[in-house]
Design a protein around this motif. Structure first.
Motif, PDB file in Angstrom:
ATOM      1  N   LEU A   2      24.657  48.258  42.287  1.00 36.41           N
ATOM      2  CA  LEU A   2      26.096  48.165  42.723  1.00 36.41           C
ATOM      3  C   LEU A   2      26.701  49.677  42.839  1.00 36.41           C
ATOM      4  CD1 LEU A   2      28.846  46.642  42.045  1.00 36.41           C
ATOM      5  CD2 LEU A   2      28.748  47.409  39.860  1.00 36.41           C
ATOM      6  N   VAL A   3      27.717  49.571  43.893  1.00 34.26           N
ATOM      7  CA  VAL A   3      28.199  50.963  44.134  1.00 34.26           C
ATOM      8  C   VAL A   3      29.860  50.679  44.195  1.00 34.26           C
ATOM      9  CG1 VAL A   3      28.761  52.922  45.719  1.00 34.26           C
ATOM     10  CG2 VAL A   3      26.522  52.128  45.320  1.00 34.26           C
ATOM     11  N   ALA A   4      30.722  51.044  43.587  1.00 32.20           N
ATOM     12  CA  ALA A   4      32.076  51.150  43.726  1.00 32.20           C
ATOM     13  C   ALA A   4      32.788  52.320  44.285  1.00 32.20           C
ATOM     14  CB  ALA A   4      32.504  50.910  42.038  1.00 32.20           C
ATOM     15  N   ALA A   5      33.403  51.723  45.333  1.00 33.15           N
ATOM     16  CA  ALA A   5      33.585  52.912  46.279  1.00 33.15           C
ATOM     17  C   ALA A   5      35.217  52.844  46.132  1.00 33.15           C
ATOM     18  CB  ALA A   5      33.297  52.485  47.695  1.00 33.15           C
ATOM     19  N   SER A   6      35.945  54.260  46.179  1.00 31.09           N
ATOM     20  CA  SER A   6      37.560  54.206  46.201  1.00 31.09           C
ATOM     21  C   SER A   6      37.796  55.242  47.220  1.00 31.09           C
ATOM     22  CB  SER A   6      38.114  54.448  44.694  1.00 31.09           C
ATOM     23  OG  SER A   6      37.391  53.820  43.634  1.00 31.09           O
ATOM     24  N   SER A   7      39.099  54.926  47.807  1.00 31.37           N
ATOM     25  CA  SER A   7      39.560  55.600  49.069  1.00 31.37           C
ATOM     26  C   SER A   7      40.861  55.149  49.360  1.00 31.37           C
ATOM     27  CB  SER A   7      38.621  55.999  50.139  1.00 31.37           C
ATOM     28  OG  SER A   7      39.163  56.579  50.987  1.00 31.37           O
ATOM     29  N   PHE A  27      40.006  45.952  47.165  1.00 35.20           N
ATOM     30  CA  PHE A  27      40.959  45.558  46.186  1.00 35.20           C
ATOM     31  C   PHE A  27      41.995  46.741  45.827  1.00 35.20           C
ATOM     32  CE2 PHE A  27      37.361  43.391  44.421  1.00 35.20           C
ATOM     33  CZ  PHE A  27      37.877  42.026  44.400  1.00 35.20           C
ATOM     34  N   ASP A  28      43.533  46.424  45.715  1.00 39.25           N
ATOM     35  CA  ASP A  28      44.125  47.591  45.404  1.00 39.25           C
ATOM     36  C   ASP A  28      43.913  47.950  44.196  1.00 39.25           C
ATOM     37  OD1 ASP A  28      45.924  47.275  47.427  1.00 39.25           O
ATOM     38  OD2 ASP A  28      47.235  45.785  46.723  1.00 39.25           O
ATOM     39  N   PHE A  29      44.040  49.287  43.786  1.00 35.07           N
ATOM     40  CA  PHE A  29      43.483  50.060  42.521  1.00 35.07           C
ATOM     41  C   PHE A  29      44.683  50.859  41.942  1.00 35.07           C
ATOM     42  CE2 PHE A  29      41.031  53.910  40.851  1.00 35.07           C
ATOM     43  CZ  PHE A  29      40.707  53.025  39.854  1.00 35.07           C
ATOM     44  N   THR A  30      45.096  49.891  40.977  1.00 38.13           N
ATOM     45  CA  THR A  30      46.503  50.409  40.624  1.00 38.13           C
ATOM     46  C   THR A  30      46.727  50.285  38.995  1.00 38.13           C
ATOM     47  OG1 THR A  30      47.241  47.949  40.224  1.00 38.13           O
ATOM     48  CG2 THR A  30      47.760  48.916  42.281  1.00 38.13           C
ATOM     49  N   GLU A  31      45.419  50.549  38.396  1.00 41.85           N
ATOM     50  CA  GLU A  31      45.416  50.476  36.942  1.00 41.85           C
ATOM     51  C   GLU A  31      45.818  51.921  36.360  1.00 41.85           C
ATOM     52  OE1 GLU A  31      43.931  46.647  38.290  1.00 41.85           O
ATOM     53  OE2 GLU A  31      43.238  48.700  38.912  1.00 41.85           O
ATOM     54  N   THR A  32      45.483  52.981  37.393  1.00 36.34           N
ATOM     55  CA  THR A  32      45.616  54.210  36.660  1.00 36.34           C
ATOM     56  C   THR A  32      46.087  55.113  37.848  1.00 36.34           C
ATOM     57  OG1 THR A  32      44.420  56.254  35.605  1.00 36.34           O
ATOM     58  CG2 THR A  32      43.141  54.900  37.110  1.00 36.34           C
ATOM     59  N   VAL A  82      47.565  58.603  46.689  1.00 32.01           N
ATOM     60  CA  VAL A  82      47.995  57.157  46.219  1.00 32.01           C
ATOM     61  C   VAL A  82      47.520  56.034  47.161  1.00 32.01           C
ATOM     62  CG1 VAL A  82      49.868  58.442  45.062  1.00 32.01           C
ATOM     63  CG2 VAL A  82      50.148  57.434  47.438  1.00 32.01           C
ATOM     64  N   GLU A  83      47.746  54.878  46.548  1.00 31.58           N
ATOM     65  CA  GLU A  83      47.659  53.749  47.241  1.00 31.58           C
ATOM     66  C   GLU A  83      46.006  53.518  47.475  1.00 31.58           C
ATOM     67  OE1 GLU A  83      50.296  53.216  50.517  1.00 31.58           O
ATOM     68  OE2 GLU A  83      51.966  53.487  49.338  1.00 31.58           O
ATOM     69  N   LEU A  84      45.322  53.852  46.528  1.00 33.99           N
ATOM     70  CA  LEU A  84      43.964  53.777  46.584  1.00 33.99           C
ATOM     71  C   LEU A  84      43.557  52.021  46.567  1.00 33.99           C
ATOM     72  CD1 LEU A  84      42.768  56.423  44.112  1.00 33.99           C
ATOM     73  CD2 LEU A  84      42.746  56.662  46.266  1.00 33.99           C
ATOM     74  N   ASP A 120      40.328  39.744  36.541  1.00 29.66           N
ATOM     75  CA  ASP A 120      39.496  38.675  36.889  1.00 29.66           C
ATOM     76  C   ASP A 120      39.009  38.692  38.306  1.00 29.66           C
ATOM     77  OD1 ASP A 120      40.472  37.441  34.633  1.00 29.66           O
ATOM     78  OD2 ASP A 120      42.033  36.293  35.338  1.00 29.66           O
ATOM     79  N   ASP A 121      39.656  39.228  39.292  1.00 27.14           N
ATOM     80  CA  ASP A 121      39.054  39.373  40.734  1.00 27.14           C
ATOM     81  C   ASP A 121      37.989  40.340  40.954  1.00 27.14           C
ATOM     82  OD1 ASP A 121      40.744  41.513  40.326  1.00 27.14           O
ATOM     83  OD2 ASP A 121      41.904  41.487  42.003  1.00 27.14           O
ATOM     84  N   PHE A 122      37.728  41.195  39.889  1.00 22.52           N
ATOM     85  CA  PHE A 122      36.511  41.959  39.985  1.00 22.52           C
ATOM     86  C   PHE A 122      35.547  41.172  39.451  1.00 22.52           C
ATOM     87  CE2 PHE A 122      38.044  46.838  39.861  1.00 22.52           C
ATOM     88  CZ  PHE A 122      39.049  46.577  40.947  1.00 22.52           C
ATOM     89  N   GLN A 123      35.747  40.425  38.270  1.00 25.50           N
ATOM     90  CA  GLN A 123      34.673  39.889  37.806  1.00 25.50           C
ATOM     91  C   GLN A 123      34.377  38.690  38.467  1.00 25.50           C
ATOM     92  OE1 GLN A 123      35.832  39.233  33.518  1.00 25.50           O
ATOM     93  NE2 GLN A 123      36.124  41.308  32.993  1.00 25.50           N
ATOM     94  N   ALA A 124      34.986  38.235  39.050  1.00 27.87           N
ATOM     95  CA  ALA A 124      34.515  36.939  40.003  1.00 27.87           C
ATOM     96  C   ALA A 124      33.699  37.558  40.896  1.00 27.87           C
ATOM     97  CB  ALA A 124      35.937  36.403  40.562  1.00 27.87           C
ATOM     98  N   PHE A 125      33.789  38.738  41.661  1.00 31.12           N
ATOM     99  CA  PHE A 125      32.872  39.396  42.237  1.00 31.12           C
ATOM    100  C   PHE A 125      31.608  39.478  41.759  1.00 31.12           C
ATOM    101  CE2 PHE A 125      30.820  42.697  44.594  1.00 31.12           C
ATOM    102  CZ  PHE A 125      30.657  42.383  45.781  1.00 31.12           C
ATOM    103  N   PHE A 126      31.649  39.984  40.470  1.00 30.50           N
ATOM    104  CA  PHE A 126      30.523  40.376  39.739  1.00 30.50           C
ATOM    105  C   PHE A 126      29.689  39.089  39.497  1.00 30.50           C
ATOM    106  CE2 PHE A 126      33.316  44.061  37.804  1.00 30.50           C
ATOM    107  CZ  PHE A 126      33.154  44.801  38.875  1.00 30.50           C
TER     108      PHE A 126
END
Length: 177
Positions: free
Chosen positions: A13-18, A45-50, A59-61, A159-165
């Motif tokens: 698994l690779v989690a990519a953020s940008s 996915f919108d990455f808004t948790e931090t 911003v707006e990762l 939930d949306d991340f976990q649904a993908f997992f």
């Protein structure tokens, strides 16, 4: 005394953020060159948790997950983390964006029982595995769903991340020792 045996292969698994779609596409292409074709790619996915990454990434990762068809030896996680760090630096070196770190790549793996992430940072819940790399079990799969721990990142509780997992977990072979 238990018998010693080689570990079962795991799903990379690779989690990519940008904040840049082209950075995510570049990262996926480079990871597919290294690890083979992707078996599944999540939405961005919108990455808004931090706001932890705002200063170096903007911003707006968006965060996107990639899992690969070819299963890997979990003992390869340190080398994979070092390679994804190299790819991050390579993309930053292209100087296509004003941010010092326009792409973040965090590898880990999925098994039927857990989701593991690699890190360069030590902490009480992380175990040193090799080559300057630590690993943590971020989620466990119990009672028909993903269960977080006190240290699980807020976004991995989504939930949306976990649904993908779960979708990725379903790609794993069911034959186990």
């Amino acid at each position: 005394m238990g018998d010693i045996h080689e570990p079962l292969p795991v799903q990379l698994l690779v989690a990519a953020s940008s904040r840049y779609e082209e950075a995510l596409l570049w990262g996926l292409r480079e990871c597919e060159t290294e690890y083979g074709p992707a078996a599944a790619v999540s939405p961005a996915f919108d990455f808004t948790e931090t706001n932890y990454y705002d200063a170096e990434m903007g911003v707006e990762l968006k965060k996107q997950f990639w899992v690969f068809e070819q299963l890997v030896d979990p003992g390869n996680l340190p080398a994979i983390k070092r390679q994804t760090n190299f790819l991050e630096a390579e993309y930053a070196g292209l100087e296509l964006h004003p941010e010092p770190r326009p792409l973040n790549l965090d590898p880990g793996y999925i098994t039927l029982a857990k989701l593991v992430l690699a890190s360069t940072k030590d902490h009480a819940h992380r175990i040193y595995i090799a080559e300057g790399i630590y690993a943590e079990v971020t989620l466990s799969y119990r009672k028909g769903g993903w269960q977080p721990f006190e240290w699980t990142y807020p976004d991995y509780r989504r939930d949306d991340f976990q649904a993908f997992f779960t979708r990725c977990r379903e790609l794993l072979p069911r034959v186990r020792r």
